[in-house]
Design an enzyme around this catalytic site. Sequence first.
Site, PDB file in Angstrom:
ATOM      1  N   ASP A 129      46.463 -11.906  -4.517  1.00  0.00           N
ATOM      2  CA  ASP A 129      47.345 -11.587  -3.840  1.00  0.00           C
ATOM      3  C   ASP A 129      47.030 -12.609  -2.590  1.00  0.00           C
ATOM      4  O   ASP A 129      45.766 -12.591  -2.425  1.00  0.00           O
ATOM      5  CB  ASP A 129      47.494 -10.148  -3.445  1.00  0.00           C
ATOM      6  N   LEU A 130      47.636 -12.908  -1.655  1.00  0.00           N
ATOM      7  CA  LEU A 130      47.288 -13.606  -0.452  1.00  0.00           C
ATOM      8  C   LEU A 130      47.334 -12.743   0.931  1.00  0.00           C
ATOM      9  O   LEU A 130      46.321 -12.760   1.141  1.00  0.00           O
ATOM     10  CB  LEU A 130      48.499 -14.599  -0.308  1.00  0.00           C
ATOM     11  N   ASP A 131      48.486 -12.361   1.273  1.00  0.00           N
ATOM     12  CA  ASP A 131      48.504 -11.513   2.553  1.00  0.00           C
ATOM     13  C   ASP A 131      47.609 -10.229   2.318  1.00  0.00           C
ATOM     14  O   ASP A 131      47.809  -9.333   1.608  1.00  0.00           O
ATOM     15  CB  ASP A 131      49.795 -11.088   2.897  1.00  0.00           C
TER      16      ASP A 131
ATOM     17  N   THR B 182      46.826 -12.082   7.291  1.00  0.00           N
ATOM     18  CA  THR B 182      48.457 -12.112   7.713  1.00  0.00           C
ATOM     19  C   THR B 182      49.201 -10.771   7.727  1.00  0.00           C
ATOM     20  O   THR B 182      50.183 -10.942   8.500  1.00  0.00           O
ATOM     21  CB  THR B 182      49.112 -13.122   6.706  1.00  0.00           C
TER      22      THR B 182
ATOM     23  N   LYS C 210      53.751  -3.461   2.327  1.00  0.00           N
ATOM     24  CA  LYS C 210      52.881  -4.346   1.736  1.00  0.00           C
ATOM     25  C   LYS C 210      53.152  -4.966   0.460  1.00  0.00           C
ATOM     26  O   LYS C 210      53.415  -3.813  -0.473  1.00  0.00           O
ATOM     27  CB  LYS C 210      51.459  -3.998   1.842  1.00  0.00           C
ATOM     28  N   GLY C 211      53.217  -5.959   0.113  1.00  0.00           N
ATOM     29  CA  GLY C 211      53.337  -6.679  -1.232  1.00  0.00           C
ATOM     30  C   GLY C 211      54.867  -6.716  -1.723  1.00  0.00           C
ATOM     31  O   GLY C 211      55.093  -7.320  -2.764  1.00  0.00           O
ATOM     32  N   ILE C 212      55.685  -5.984  -0.850  1.00  0.00           N
ATOM     33  CA  ILE C 212      57.071  -6.275  -1.409  1.00  0.00           C
ATOM     34  C   ILE C 212      57.806  -7.397  -0.579  1.00  0.00           C
ATOM     35  O   ILE C 212      57.477  -7.884   0.253  1.00  0.00           O
ATOM     36  CB  ILE C 212      58.164  -4.887  -1.161  1.00  0.00           C
TER      37      ILE C 212
ATOM     38  N   ARG D 275      60.628  -9.874   1.462  1.00  0.00           N
ATOM     39  CA  ARG D 275      61.265  -9.790   2.607  1.00  0.00           C
ATOM     40  C   ARG D 275      62.613  -8.757   2.731  1.00  0.00           C
ATOM     41  O   ARG D 275      62.782  -7.846   3.563  1.00  0.00           O
ATOM     42  CB  ARG D 275      61.535 -11.359   3.009  1.00  0.00           C
TER      43      ARG D 275
ATOM     44  N   SER E 207      51.618 -13.956  -5.136  1.00  0.00           N
ATOM     45  CA  SER E 207      51.981 -13.413  -3.882  1.00  0.00           C
ATOM     46  C   SER E 207      53.629 -13.413  -3.677  1.00  0.00           C
ATOM     47  O   SER E 207      54.338 -14.311  -4.465  1.00  0.00           O
ATOM     48  CB  SER E 207      51.566 -14.289  -2.791  1.00  0.00           C
ATOM     49  N   ALA E 208      53.866 -12.260  -3.161  1.00  0.00           N
ATOM     50  CA  ALA E 208      55.653 -12.099  -3.101  1.00  0.00           C
ATOM     51  C   ALA E 208      56.018 -13.162  -1.803  1.00  0.00           C
ATOM     52  O   ALA E 208      57.313 -13.202  -1.890  1.00  0.00           O
ATOM     53  CB  ALA E 208      55.713 -10.653  -2.569  1.00  0.00           C
ATOM     54  N   SER E 209      54.899 -13.704  -0.977  1.00  0.00           N
ATOM     55  CA  SER E 209      55.518 -14.375  -0.083  1.00  0.00           C
ATOM     56  C   SER E 209      56.246 -15.958  -0.476  1.00  0.00           C
ATOM     57  O   SER E 209      55.777 -16.432  -0.968  1.00  0.00           O
ATOM     58  CB  SER E 209      54.216 -14.771   0.991  1.00  0.00           C
TER      59      SER E 209
ATOM     60  N   LYS F  11      56.884  -7.154  -6.890  1.00  0.00           N
ATOM     61  CA  LYS F  11      56.047  -6.024  -7.195  1.00  0.00           C
ATOM     62  C   LYS F  11      56.685  -4.852  -6.918  1.00  0.00           C
ATOM     63  O   LYS F  11      57.290  -4.873  -5.868  1.00  0.00           O
ATOM     64  CB  LYS F  11      54.555  -6.380  -6.371  1.00  0.00           C
TER      65      LYS F  11
ATOM     66  N   GLU G 194      44.254  -7.190  -4.978  1.00  0.00           N
ATOM     67  CA  GLU G 194      45.333  -6.611  -4.275  1.00  0.00           C
ATOM     68  C   GLU G 194      45.036  -5.702  -3.191  1.00  0.00           C
ATOM     69  O   GLU G 194      44.004  -4.884  -3.459  1.00  0.00           O
ATOM     70  CB  GLU G 194      46.144  -5.784  -5.287  1.00  0.00           C
ATOM     71  N   ASP G 195      45.689  -5.869  -2.179  1.00  0.00           N
ATOM     72  CA  ASP G 195      45.507  -4.865  -0.747  1.00  0.00           C
ATOM     73  C   ASP G 195      46.778  -3.900  -0.758  1.00  0.00           C
ATOM     74  O   ASP G 195      46.542  -2.873  -0.130  1.00  0.00           O
ATOM     75  CB  ASP G 195      45.449  -5.400   0.322  1.00  0.00           C
TER      76      ASP G 195
HETATM   77  C1  BG6 Z   1      53.578 -10.348   0.698  1.00  0.00           C
HETATM   78  C2  BG6 Z   1      53.514  -9.174   2.007  1.00  0.00           C
HETATM   79  O1  BG6 Z   1      52.593 -10.904   0.297  1.00  0.00           O
HETATM   80  O2  BG6 Z   1      54.914 -11.139   1.036  1.00  0.00           O
HETATM   81  C3  BG6 Z   1      54.823  -8.458   2.488  1.00  0.00           C
HETATM   82  O3  BG6 Z   1      52.411  -8.346   1.764  1.00  0.00           O
HETATM   83  C4  BG6 Z   1      55.791  -9.492   2.617  1.00  0.00           C
HETATM   84  O4  BG6 Z   1      54.453  -7.787   3.592  1.00  0.00           O
HETATM   85  C5  BG6 Z   1      56.040 -10.414   1.389  1.00  0.00           C
HETATM   86  O5  BG6 Z   1      56.832  -8.963   3.059  1.00  0.00           O
HETATM   87  C6  BG6 Z   1      57.110 -11.479   1.569  1.00  0.00           C
HETATM   88  O6  BG6 Z   1      56.750 -12.482   2.361  1.00  0.00           O
HETATM   89  P1  BG6 Z   1      57.503 -13.934   3.203  1.00  0.00           P
HETATM   90  O7  BG6 Z   1      56.410 -14.433   4.026  1.00  0.00           O
HETATM   91  O8  BG6 Z   1      58.069 -14.301   2.073  1.00  0.00           O
HETATM   92  O9  BG6 Z   1      58.469 -13.138   4.320  1.00  0.00           O
HETATM   93 MG    MG Z   2      49.108  -8.303   0.103  1.00  0.00          MG
END
Ligand code: BG6
Ligand code: MG
Length: 215
Positions: free
Chosen positions: A9-11, A17, A45-47, A49, A114-116, A145, A169-170
């Site tokens: 996972d990233l964040d 972050t 966390k993990g879900i 935006r 990562s979900a980001s 996730k 994962e955090d």
């Molecule tokens: C996850 C974070 O890695 O990414 C979440 O844990 C965040 O907090 C999600 O909402 C989506 O990120 P982004 O950067 O696409 O807004």
């Molecule tokens: Mg994370």
Amino acid sequence: MKYKACLFDLDGVLVDTAIYHFQAWKTLGRQFDFELSHEQNEELKGISRVESLEKILQWANYQATHEQKDRWLKEKNENYLALISNMNSNEILPGVISFLQQLKEQGFLIALGSASKNAQIILEKTGLITWFHAIIDGNKVSKSKPDPEVFQKGAEALGCSSEECIVFEDAQAGIDAAKAGGMKVIGIGSPLVLSGADKIISSFTEIQVSDFLTL
Ligand code: BG6
Ligand code: MG
């Protein structure tokens, strides 16, 4: 060897972050008189935006229009991007680089799960991008996730089975996603808020590659 790949996972795992996501959501919530707590933030966390905003609006008991939601999603991300604009390799979490180095020396494949949707930019700013054989981020998945899609796609991109992968994962949602995908998972954080992981560490400074080979 039993394991061939590590999916990160990233964040909150590779970079710090998670705190910026928290700040950006907290600022946004104040627009509708909502003060996001640390406990509630754990659940974000993990879900994705979009899902994060839906949860916050539910907690705030606020009925938003589609236009408001679109505007707030944009605003939250602009605020978040401003917070990470000066990010550099100093924000890589302790022990991460030496752990990645060990994995590389021992021939492991490395992927991001990562979900980001901002993952690429963060990997570039911090220089972490050079370590990855595959990157699966929020732009490449349709299910968030705890659905295992992001990790299954990571394993697939590396040509590995789920039994050959270990996830780091955090977030509780991420631990649940790895388990749903049939993978071993190491939780990064506190056992007080994380459950179901095969092992929990508070930071990469506590772990050597040899420590998880017996999981
Ligand atoms: C996850 C974070 O890695 O990414 C979440 O844990 C965040 O907090 C999600 O909402 C989506 O990120 P982004 O950067 O696409 O807004
Ligand atoms: Mg994370």
